[in-house]
Design a protein around this motif. Structure first.
Motif, PDB file in Angstrom:
ATOM      1  N   MET A  11      68.993-104.954 -14.102  1.00  0.00           N
ATOM      2  CA  MET A  11      68.359-103.863 -13.041  1.00  0.00           C
ATOM      3  C   MET A  11      66.934-104.387 -12.826  1.00  0.00           C
ATOM      4  O   MET A  11      66.776-104.715 -11.833  1.00  0.00           O
ATOM      5  CB  MET A  11      68.442-102.854 -14.304  1.00  0.00           C
ATOM      6  CG  MET A  11      67.502-101.568 -13.090  1.00  0.00           C
ATOM      7  SD  MET A  11      68.007-101.635 -11.556  1.00  0.00           S
ATOM      8  CE  MET A  11      69.728-100.723 -12.052  1.00  0.00           C
ATOM      9  N   HIS A  12      66.290-104.816 -14.077  1.00  0.00           N
ATOM     10  CA  HIS A  12      64.926-104.784 -13.540  1.00  0.00           C
ATOM     11  C   HIS A  12      64.478-106.419 -12.538  1.00  0.00           C
ATOM     12  O   HIS A  12      64.201-106.951 -12.193  1.00  0.00           O
ATOM     13  CB  HIS A  12      64.847-105.505 -14.918  1.00  0.00           C
ATOM     14  CG  HIS A  12      64.061-104.295 -15.940  1.00  0.00           C
ATOM     15  ND1 HIS A  12      64.104-104.913 -17.093  1.00  0.00           N
ATOM     16  CD2 HIS A  12      64.007-103.383 -15.813  1.00  0.00           C
ATOM     17  CE1 HIS A  12      64.600-103.701 -17.980  1.00  0.00           C
ATOM     18  NE2 HIS A  12      64.210-102.847 -17.425  1.00  0.00           N
ATOM     19  N   ALA A  13      65.925-106.878 -13.253  1.00  0.00           N
ATOM     20  CA  ALA A  13      65.777-108.468 -11.507  1.00  0.00           C
ATOM     21  C   ALA A  13      66.245-108.365 -10.497  1.00  0.00           C
ATOM     22  O   ALA A  13      65.694-108.581  -9.177  1.00  0.00           O
ATOM     23  CB  ALA A  13      67.214-109.580 -12.288  1.00  0.00           C
ATOM     24  N   ALA A  14      67.536-106.889 -10.365  1.00  0.00           N
ATOM     25  CA  ALA A  14      67.660-106.990  -9.105  1.00  0.00           C
ATOM     26  C   ALA A  14      66.198-105.958  -8.871  1.00  0.00           C
ATOM     27  O   ALA A  14      65.876-105.720  -7.246  1.00  0.00           O
ATOM     28  CB  ALA A  14      68.851-105.657  -9.513  1.00  0.00           C
ATOM     29  N   MET A  15      65.236-105.232  -9.164  1.00  0.00           N
ATOM     30  CA  MET A  15      64.302-104.114  -8.609  1.00  0.00           C
ATOM     31  C   MET A  15      63.383-105.423  -8.404  1.00  0.00           C
ATOM     32  O   MET A  15      62.946-105.599  -7.497  1.00  0.00           O
ATOM     33  CB  MET A  15      63.441-102.914  -9.573  1.00  0.00           C
ATOM     34  CG  MET A  15      64.893-102.308 -10.098  1.00  0.00           C
ATOM     35  SD  MET A  15      64.572-100.875 -11.907  1.00  0.00           S
ATOM     36  CE  MET A  15      63.151-101.366 -12.205  1.00  0.00           C
TER      37      MET A  15
END
Length: 157
Positions: A11-15
């Motif tokens: 999720m952090h990579a996507a954000m």
């Protein structure tokens, strides 16, 4: 291979990918409409680049604003560089995406906040929600962290 899926890291990579895409579009075409960004980042990040006087004034974090005056916005895979005006003094910055703590576009009530595990415990004790960066164009701000998804409702006015 791990024995579990690391949803938080994904999720952090996507954000951060979302932030990269938005800033790349702004670098190419400028800010559309009333869009502008409050970006708080960790000034202690080893790859963050800024003038020594700024690092001394903001030893842990700073909130910068991309709105009316910014120059030389350039985005790469790991971060972005931009020149901002600090009291009539243009200063170049390099902000790694991993150093970003908050990214807010108040014109559309959108915000992301990244937090560390340590700050999760603090927030459980004092859960008033995230502090939205204020209107100070290039001042410091609150908001410890490295990675956690926050409901966008908390940024609504």
């Amino acid at each position: 291979m791990s024995d579990r899926i690391e949803y938080g890291n994904l999720m952090h990579a996507a954000m951060r990918g979302l932030i990269r895409t938005v800033l790349s579009d702004v670098a190419a075409d400028g800010l559309p409409g009333d869009h502008h960004f409050f970006i708080t980042f960790d000034t202690t990040h080893p790859e963050a680049q800024m003038a020594d006087w700024l690092r001394q004034r903001y030893p842990t974090e700073i909130t910068v604003v991309l709105q009316h005056w910014y120059d030389h916005l350039s985005v790469d895979e790991d971060g972005f560089s931009v020149t901002l005006n600090f009291g009539d003094s243009p200063e170049p910055l390099y902000i790694p995406f991993d150093a970003i703590r908050t990214f807010v576009d108040p014109s559309v009530e959108f915000g992301l906040r990244f937090e560390t595990q340590d700050s999760d415990e603090e927030e459980d004790e004092d859960d008033d929600g995230p502090e939205q960066p204020g209107p100070d164009a290039n001042g410091g701000s609150a908001g410890p962290g490295e990675a956690q998804v926050v409901s966008l409702d908390k940024f609504r006015k």
